[in-house]
Design a protein around this motif. Structure first.
Motif, short mmCIF file in Angstrom:
data_model
loop_
_atom_site.label_atom_id
_atom_site.label_comp_id
_atom_site.label_asym_id
_atom_site.label_seq_id
_atom_site.Cartn_x
_atom_site.Cartn_y
_atom_site.Cartn_z
N VAL A 1 15.88 -3.30 10.84
CA VAL A 1 14.80 -2.88 11.59
C VAL A 1 14.43 -1.53 11.20
O VAL A 1 13.27 -0.93 10.34
N GLU A 2 15.63 -0.56 10.88
CA GLU A 2 15.00 1.27 10.73
C GLU A 2 14.68 1.10 8.81
O GLU A 2 14.28 1.63 7.94
N GLU A 3 15.73 -0.01 8.29
CA GLU A 3 15.76 0.16 7.00
C GLU A 3 14.31 -0.57 6.47
O GLU A 3 13.90 -0.40 4.88
N PHE A 4 13.55 -1.24 7.07
CA PHE A 4 12.39 -2.44 6.93
C PHE A 4 11.30 -1.35 7.13
O PHE A 4 10.45 -0.13 6.85
N SER A 5 10.64 -2.17 8.66
CA SER A 5 10.01 -1.57 8.96
C SER A 5 9.35 -0.17 9.42
O SER A 5 9.49 0.94 9.56
N GLY A 6 11.20 0.67 9.52
CA GLY A 6 11.54 2.45 9.80
C GLY A 6 10.70 2.79 9.11
O GLY A 6 10.35 4.09 8.62
N THR A 7 11.10 2.01 7.30
CA THR A 7 10.96 3.14 5.80
C THR A 7 9.69 2.90 6.15
O THR A 7 8.91 3.68 5.85
N ILE A 8 8.87 1.73 6.01
CA ILE A 8 7.65 1.95 5.94
C ILE A 8 6.66 2.51 6.70
O ILE A 8 6.08 3.36 6.68
N CYS A 9 6.88 2.48 8.13
CA CYS A 9 6.62 2.83 9.41
C CYS A 9 6.51 4.64 8.77
O CYS A 9 5.49 5.83 8.58
N ARG A 10 7.51 5.68 8.61
CA ARG A 10 8.04 6.72 8.42
C ARG A 10 7.70 7.60 7.77
O ARG A 10 6.45 8.23 6.76
N ALA B 1 3.42 7.37 7.35
CA ALA B 1 2.61 8.59 8.11
C ALA B 1 2.63 9.11 7.76
O ALA B 1 1.66 10.57 7.60
N GLU B 2 3.70 9.84 6.62
CA GLU B 2 3.77 11.18 5.98
C GLU B 2 2.40 11.52 5.36
O GLU B 2 2.35 12.00 4.12
N VAL C 1 -0.09 1.06 9.25
CA VAL C 1 0.15 0.50 8.90
C VAL C 1 0.96 -0.76 10.47
O VAL C 1 1.87 -0.68 11.14
N PRO C 2 -0.46 -0.89 11.13
CA PRO C 2 -0.41 -1.70 12.76
C PRO C 2 0.30 -2.96 12.49
O PRO C 2 1.61 -3.08 13.48
N VAL D 1 1.48 -1.15 -0.01
CA VAL D 1 0.04 -0.40 0.24
C VAL D 1 0.96 1.27 0.33
O VAL D 1 0.95 2.22 -0.61
N VAL D 2 1.80 1.03 0.57
CA VAL D 2 2.46 2.49 0.72
C VAL D 2 3.31 2.27 -0.95
O VAL D 2 3.63 3.68 -1.16
N ALA D 3 3.82 2.02 -1.17
CA ALA D 3 4.90 1.45 -2.57
C ALA D 3 3.27 1.74 -3.58
O ALA D 3 3.44 2.49 -4.00
N ASN D 4 2.73 1.55 -3.10
CA ASN D 4 1.44 2.15 -4.30
C ASN D 4 1.20 3.96 -4.16
O ASN D 4 1.16 4.64 -4.82
N ALA D 5 1.55 4.27 -2.18
CA ALA D 5 0.77 5.51 -2.80
C ALA D 5 2.95 6.45 -2.78
O ALA D 5 2.04 7.37 -3.00
N GLU D 6 3.11 5.88 -3.03
CA GLU D 6 4.47 6.23 -3.20
C GLU D 6 4.88 6.59 -5.07
O GLU D 6 5.71 6.73 -5.55
N GLY D 7 3.49 6.21 -6.10
CA GLY D 7 3.69 6.32 -7.22
C GLY D 7 4.62 4.47 -7.78
O GLY D 7 4.80 4.80 -8.88
N VAL D 8 4.79 3.80 -7.35
CA VAL D 8 5.40 2.15 -7.38
C VAL D 8 3.90 1.53 -7.51
O VAL D 8 3.46 1.02 -6.47
#
Length: 128
Positions: A93-102, A105-106, A111-112, A49-56
């Motif tokens: 974790v920062e590269e994975f869920s840290g990125t997705i969560c950030r 949020a934007e 993304v529970p 879902v986040v990828a799609n929101a980012e245009g991917v």
């Protein structure tokens, strides 16, 4: 290229973090009907879902293909974050869920599963 990178991130968000939190393997993470598989797929869906929101454009079929790929791996094998847990090393974790969560949020996306995985991994790392 961007789509391929997002697809790989989606897969890693699911399998690496789920195996780390549950102390699992490729086999336990992909076992049909298991809590680990539910976690893996939920985290991947959120990343999609986040990828799609980012245009991917990543489709549910891409997610299914990645899960099918994971099912072909040695069931006793473990991704790097599960190995990090055993060795008590700092994880990605920062590269994975840290990125997705950030990014979520934007964009105002919930993304529970990734938030839970992020928190749980941080708790595990803090216990070392």
């Amino acid at each position: 290229m961007k789509r391929r990178m997002w697809t790989k991130l989606m897969m890693n968000v699911g399998v690496n973090q789920t195996c780390m939190v549950y102390g699992g393997t490729y086999g336990s993470a992909t076992e049909r009907g298991s809590e680990q598989r539910r976690s893996l797929v939920a985290a991947m869906r959120e990343a999609r879902v986040v990828a799609n929101a980012e245009g991917v454009a990543i489709a549910e079929a891409d997610l299914s293909q990645m899960v099918e790929l994971l099912e072909t791996l040695d069931p006793a094998g473990m991704p790097s974050m599960a190995q990090d847990r055993i060795a008590r090393r700092k994880t990605e974790v920062e590269e994975f869920s840290g990125t997705i969560c950030r990014l979520a949020a934007e964009r105002g996306i919930e993304v529970p599963q990734n938030e839970w995985l992020y928190q749980r991994i941080r708790e595990i790392e803090a216990s070392w």
